[in-house]
Scaffold this active site. Structure first.
Site, PDB file in Angstrom:
ATOM      1  N   TRP A   1     -32.581  11.747  68.662  1.00  0.00           N
ATOM      2  CA  TRP A   1     -32.295  10.436  69.440  1.00  0.00           C
ATOM      3  C   TRP A   1     -31.281  10.871  70.562  1.00  0.00           C
ATOM      4  O   TRP A   1     -31.215  10.258  71.499  1.00  0.00           O
ATOM      5  CB  TRP A   1     -31.985   9.254  68.566  1.00  0.00           C
ATOM      6  CG  TRP A   1     -32.905   8.618  67.874  1.00  0.00           C
ATOM      7  CD1 TRP A   1     -34.228   9.236  67.614  1.00  0.00           C
ATOM      8  CD2 TRP A   1     -32.927   7.509  66.893  1.00  0.00           C
ATOM      9  NE1 TRP A   1     -34.903   8.424  66.617  1.00  0.00           N
ATOM     10  CE2 TRP A   1     -34.053   7.333  66.188  1.00  0.00           C
ATOM     11  CE3 TRP A   1     -31.692   6.679  66.646  1.00  0.00           C
ATOM     12  CZ2 TRP A   1     -34.194   6.493  65.393  1.00  0.00           C
ATOM     13  CZ3 TRP A   1     -31.994   5.519  65.703  1.00  0.00           C
ATOM     14  CH2 TRP A   1     -33.302   5.647  65.036  1.00  0.00           C
ATOM     15  N   LYS A   2     -30.667  11.884  70.489  1.00  0.00           N
ATOM     16  CA  LYS A   2     -29.626  12.285  71.332  1.00  0.00           C
ATOM     17  C   LYS A   2     -28.607  11.251  71.629  1.00  0.00           C
ATOM     18  O   LYS A   2     -28.213  10.527  70.685  1.00  0.00           O
ATOM     19  CB  LYS A   2     -30.242  12.903  72.595  1.00  0.00           C
ATOM     20  CG  LYS A   2     -31.085  13.871  72.240  1.00  0.00           C
ATOM     21  CD  LYS A   2     -31.566  14.818  73.634  1.00  0.00           C
ATOM     22  CE  LYS A   2     -32.763  15.968  72.990  1.00  0.00           C
ATOM     23  NZ  LYS A   2     -33.262  16.523  74.194  1.00  0.00           N
TER      24      LYS A   2
ATOM     25  N   GLU B   1     -28.705  21.837  73.844  1.00  0.00           N
ATOM     26  CA  GLU B   1     -27.644  21.018  74.658  1.00  0.00           C
ATOM     27  C   GLU B   1     -26.284  21.381  73.989  1.00  0.00           C
ATOM     28  O   GLU B   1     -25.137  21.028  74.843  1.00  0.00           O
ATOM     29  CB  GLU B   1     -28.138  19.610  74.570  1.00  0.00           C
ATOM     30  CG  GLU B   1     -29.158  19.396  75.417  1.00  0.00           C
ATOM     31  CD  GLU B   1     -30.174  18.478  75.132  1.00  0.00           C
ATOM     32  OE1 GLU B   1     -29.840  17.387  74.298  1.00  0.00           O
ATOM     33  OE2 GLU B   1     -31.135  18.115  75.625  1.00  0.00           O
TER      34      GLU B   1
ATOM     35  N   GLY C   1     -37.161  18.019  77.780  1.00  0.00           N
ATOM     36  CA  GLY C   1     -36.822  16.884  78.469  1.00  0.00           C
ATOM     37  C   GLY C   1     -37.534  17.392  80.005  1.00  0.00           C
ATOM     38  O   GLY C   1     -37.206  16.303  80.849  1.00  0.00           O
TER      39      GLY C   1
ATOM     40  N   GLY D   1     -37.620  14.744  71.297  1.00  0.00           N
ATOM     41  CA  GLY D   1     -36.668  14.083  71.969  1.00  0.00           C
ATOM     42  C   GLY D   1     -36.934  12.803  72.417  1.00  0.00           C
ATOM     43  O   GLY D   1     -37.159  11.652  71.828  1.00  0.00           O
ATOM     44  N   GLY D   2     -36.982  12.690  73.588  1.00  0.00           N
ATOM     45  CA  GLY D   2     -37.569  11.428  74.355  1.00  0.00           C
ATOM     46  C   GLY D   2     -38.516  10.625  73.795  1.00  0.00           C
ATOM     47  O   GLY D   2     -38.126   9.374  73.649  1.00  0.00           O
TER      48      GLY D   2
HETATM   49  P1  PGA Z   1     -37.623  16.300  74.287  1.00  0.00           P
HETATM   50  O1  PGA Z   1     -36.480  16.977  73.577  1.00  0.00           O
HETATM   51  O2  PGA Z   1     -38.650  16.189  73.385  1.00  0.00           O
HETATM   52  O3  PGA Z   1     -37.341  15.324  75.121  1.00  0.00           O
HETATM   53  O4  PGA Z   1     -38.095  17.372  75.322  1.00  0.00           O
HETATM   54  C1  PGA Z   1     -36.630  17.780  72.511  1.00  0.00           C
HETATM   55  C2  PGA Z   1     -35.319  18.178  71.777  1.00  0.00           C
HETATM   56  O5  PGA Z   1     -34.404  18.436  72.726  1.00  0.00           O
HETATM   57  O6  PGA Z   1     -35.053  18.192  70.519  1.00  0.00           O
END
Ligand code: PGA
Length: 254
Positions: free
Chosen positions: A13-14, A102, A176, A235-236
């Site tokens: 979920w970041k 990240e 992303g 992620g997203g």
């Molecule tokens: P994303 O991110 O699906 O938004 O590209 C994947 C991740 O960083 O784990």
């Protein structure tokens, strides 16, 4: 895919959503997974650190696991702003992501740091989701497989097993961005990773290798069907319960 490797669909979920948003999202994913009744795949969500306890509580007894997005290598001490793997375990986390690109970029985490964090995860009884992946410059220079080998040697402790670790291949340029490698590129990377793992650990065949980077419901079936892809790190698209559940539905078992 070897039948011993149960697909894992993991949501990262970041730094998104309030506590209330996170609990609501977890409840929606839990409800969908219960309805689906999957026993041949695993689901994991990794909320921001402040939400892990409440999300783990909301998911308790259900089919979806909770995890952290990062941990410090040490169990305690003077490390302002950090959290220990033990703290995540104590509030119900089962997994922790380490070495996400990240973290490597924003916090200067080296392979050695990532490796120490994976060992910290094990010390706390957590499963480490160890992330690796090349940058666009590295891919354009034809160095992808060499970079992956270096990251595996540096970031994956020799004592890694199928029970304590999951690997995630995430090309940095695909995270992303809406861009994904071709199926052939994913297959080549995953085959290389599995071979590199086999060179340094006894049980490499059972370790799950996730693909991550712009996975969504519309491309999940194609990516998850690639040989040696044992799930996804999302992620997203993991911030929407229906989308995340559709990705989980696309996973191929055994
Ligand atoms: P994303 O991110 O699906 O938004 O590209 C994947 C991740 O960083 O784990």
């Amino acid at each position: 895919m070897a039948s011993t490797r149960r697909p894992l669909i993991a949501g990262n979920w970041k730094m998104n959503g309030t506590l209330a948003d996170g609990v609501a999202l977890a409840r929606a994913i839990d409800a969908g997974a219960r309805t689906a009744g999957w026993t041949d795949r695993e689901l994991l969500v990794c909320p921001p650190a402040t939400h892990v306890a409440a999300v783990a509580e909301a998911l308790k007894g259900g089919p979806v696991h909770a995890g952290g997005q990062d941990c410090h290598a040490k169990a305690s001490g003077a490390h302002t702003g950090d959290i220990a793997a033990e703290m995540l375990a104590a509030v119900g986390a089962r997994f922790v992501i380490v070495g996400h690109s990240e973290r490597r970029t924003d916090h200067g985490e080296t392979d050695a740091v990532v490796r120490a964090k994976a060992e910290a995860a094990w010390r706390a009884g957590l499963i480490a989701v160890i992330c690796i992946g090349e940058t666009l410059a590295e891919r354009d220079a034809g160095r992808t497989l060499e970079v992956l080998s270096r990251q595996i040697t540096g970031s994956v402790p020799g004592a890694a097993t199928a029970a304590n670790s999951v690997l995630a291949y995430e090309p940095v340029w695909a995270i992303g961005t809406g861009k994904t490698p071709t199926v052939a590129e994913v297959a080549a990377a995953h085959a290389h990773i599995r071979k590199a793992l086999a060179a340094q650990m006894a049980e490499a065949a059972g370790v799950r290798l996730l693909y991550g980077g712009s996975v969504k419901a519309s491309n999940a079936a194609e990516l998850l069907a690639v040989a040696d892809v044992d799930g996804a790190l999302v992620g997203g698209a993991s911030l929407n319960a229906a989308e995340f559940l559709a990705i989980a539905k696309a996973a191929q078992s055994g």
